[in-house]
Design a protein around this motif. Structure first.
Motif, short mmCIF file in Angstrom:
data_model
loop_
_atom_site.label_atom_id
_atom_site.label_comp_id
_atom_site.label_asym_id
_atom_site.label_seq_id
_atom_site.Cartn_x
_atom_site.Cartn_y
_atom_site.Cartn_z
N TYR A 59 53.07 45.37 43.15
CA TYR A 59 51.95 45.12 44.05
C TYR A 59 52.19 43.87 44.88
N GLY A 60 51.61 43.87 46.08
CA GLY A 60 51.63 42.67 46.89
C GLY A 60 50.62 41.67 46.33
N ASP A 61 50.86 40.40 46.62
CA ASP A 61 50.01 39.35 46.08
C ASP A 61 48.55 39.49 46.50
N SER A 62 48.33 40.01 47.69
CA SER A 62 46.97 40.09 48.22
C SER A 62 46.10 41.11 47.50
N LEU A 64 47.02 42.28 44.09
CA LEU A 64 47.32 42.26 42.67
C LEU A 64 46.05 42.03 41.85
#
Length: 125
Positions: A59-62, A64
């Motif tokens: 997943y991307g940090d935004s 997660l």
């Protein structure tokens, strides 16, 4: 004919949830890599989630902790469950697939072979 069709987008209030679907036709999604991306007006396409051939997700940090990608082989469909939505999540959401065995997925658009047409998600009160 290979085709990916997204659905499930719409208008939702901040804090709400949506589940996006990506139905495949013309090929099977059994073990292909798959990913979800989004693009907001004036911004570059952003990778947000992917799943490899063993159903291991990244997943991307935004997103997660808020979004979950999954696959239903029987329905030949990939899903994106989105919870605790924020106004910054507003964008057109696209699914994409990588043909063949994928050991490590990456949310990099150039590595994907087929794309859907997108579905709009708007988070607003």
């Amino acid at each position: 004919q290979v085709q990916l069709v997204e659905s499930g987008g719409g208008l939702v209030q901040p804090g709400g949830s949506l589940r996006l679907s990506c139905a495949a036709s013309g090929f099977t999604l059994d073990y292909d890599g798959a990913g979800w991306f989004r693009q907001a007006p004036g911004k570059e396409r952003e990778g947000i989630a992917c799943i490899n051939s063993h159903d291991k997700a990244e997943y991307g940090d935004s997103v997660l902790g808020r979004f979950t990608i999954s696959r239903d082989i029987a329905k030949n469909t990939v899903y994106l469950e989105m919870n605790n939505l924020k106004p910054d999540d507003t964008a057109v959401y696209y699914c994409a697939t990588q043909v063949g065995f994928v050991q490590y997925c990456a949310i990099v658009p150039d590595t994907y072979d087929y794309w859907g047409q997108g579905t709009q998600v708007t988070v607003s009160s």
